[in-house]
Design a protein around this motif. Structure first.
Motif, mmCIF file in Angstrom:
data_model
loop_
_atom_site.group_PDB
_atom_site.id
_atom_site.type_symbol
_atom_site.label_atom_id
_atom_site.label_comp_id
_atom_site.label_asym_id
_atom_site.label_seq_id
_atom_site.Cartn_x
_atom_site.Cartn_y
_atom_site.Cartn_z
ATOM 1 N N LEU A 244 0.753 -1.242 -0.099
ATOM 2 C CA LEU A 244 0.149 -0.202 -0.110
ATOM 3 C C LEU A 244 0.795 1.169 -0.242
ATOM 4 O O LEU A 244 0.456 2.136 -0.739
ATOM 5 N N ALA A 245 1.973 1.259 0.811
ATOM 6 C CA ALA A 245 2.768 2.436 0.972
ATOM 7 C C ALA A 245 3.641 2.820 -0.224
ATOM 8 O O ALA A 245 3.791 3.912 -0.813
ATOM 9 N N THR A 246 3.838 1.774 -1.136
ATOM 10 C CA THR A 246 4.801 1.940 -2.169
ATOM 11 C C THR A 246 3.884 1.896 -3.662
ATOM 12 O O THR A 246 4.452 2.081 -4.772
ATOM 13 N N HIS A 247 2.641 1.768 -3.413
ATOM 14 C CA HIS A 247 1.775 1.668 -4.707
ATOM 15 C C HIS A 247 2.100 2.821 -5.440
ATOM 16 O O HIS A 247 2.192 3.868 -5.155
ATOM 17 N N GLY A 248 2.155 2.733 -6.843
ATOM 18 C CA GLY A 248 2.546 3.663 -7.830
ATOM 19 C C GLY A 248 3.698 3.791 -7.821
ATOM 20 O O GLY A 248 4.065 4.594 -8.929
ATOM 21 N N LEU A 249 4.630 3.355 -7.160
ATOM 22 C CA LEU A 249 6.258 3.743 -7.237
ATOM 23 C C LEU A 249 6.930 2.508 -8.327
ATOM 24 O O LEU A 249 6.366 1.350 -8.142
ATOM 25 N N THR A 250 7.648 2.879 -8.884
ATOM 26 C CA THR A 250 8.477 1.562 -9.646
ATOM 27 C C THR A 250 9.499 0.966 -8.836
ATOM 28 O O THR A 250 9.803 1.548 -7.747
#
Length: 160
Positions: free
Chosen positions: A118-124
């Motif tokens: 959840l915390a890194t959603h959208g990060l490559t």
């Protein structure tokens, strides 16, 4: 007089805010199992190496002895750990996971992975790797500077 430090540009503020949000998200997922975030790091350490002393746990989790003593008392009360005399030194106790704690491991690890996702959603993947690298470097810098009051090295930002 120095210029004010806006919270959005303070690493300490942002990391603290992130830590509180991570703890809250983790709490929502592990409390149904009878575990709170303050016990989580100890459980992870014991999942890696069961049978540590309180001092060894303090070193691994970076918690002071009095805090650890209180946390372990609660964990023992909650049926997550037992303390048995160390055969090598009867003055020390070995902290061991209970069968209940062992059964919880897959659910607790899954909860932590969910929160990280959840915390890194959208990060490559590259951004996540860079973030981990930066966090490890910041931790190492502060651990190396622990107890010192010397000035940090000058950077472009501090030279302004």
């Amino acid at each position: 007089m120095s210029a004010p430090l806006p919270p959005e540009s303070s690493i300490g503020y942002l990391v603290n805010h992130l830590a509180r949000l991570l703890a809250q998200a983790l709490r929502e997922r592990i409390e149904p199992h009878g575990v709170v975030p303050g016990q989580f790091a100890q459980l992870l350490a014991l999942y890696q190496a069961d049978g540590l002393t309180q001092a060894e746990l303090c070193a691994r989790v970076q918690v002071e002895q009095p805090t650890m003593a209180n946390t372990l008392a609660r964990m023992e009360r909650d049926g997550l750990i037992t303390r048995t005399p160390d055969p090598a030194d009867q003055r020390r106790a070995l902290v061991r996971l209970t069968e209940r704690a062992r059964r919880l491991e897959p659910d607790l690890v899954a909860a932590a992975r969910t929160v990280n996702t959840l915390a890194t959603h959208g990060l490559t993947d590259d951004q996540i790797t860079t973030f981990h690298t930066a966090l490890h470097a910041a931790i190492a810098n502060l651990e190396a500077a622990r107890g010192r009051r010397d000035q940090p090295p000058r950077t472009m930002e501090t030279a302004r």
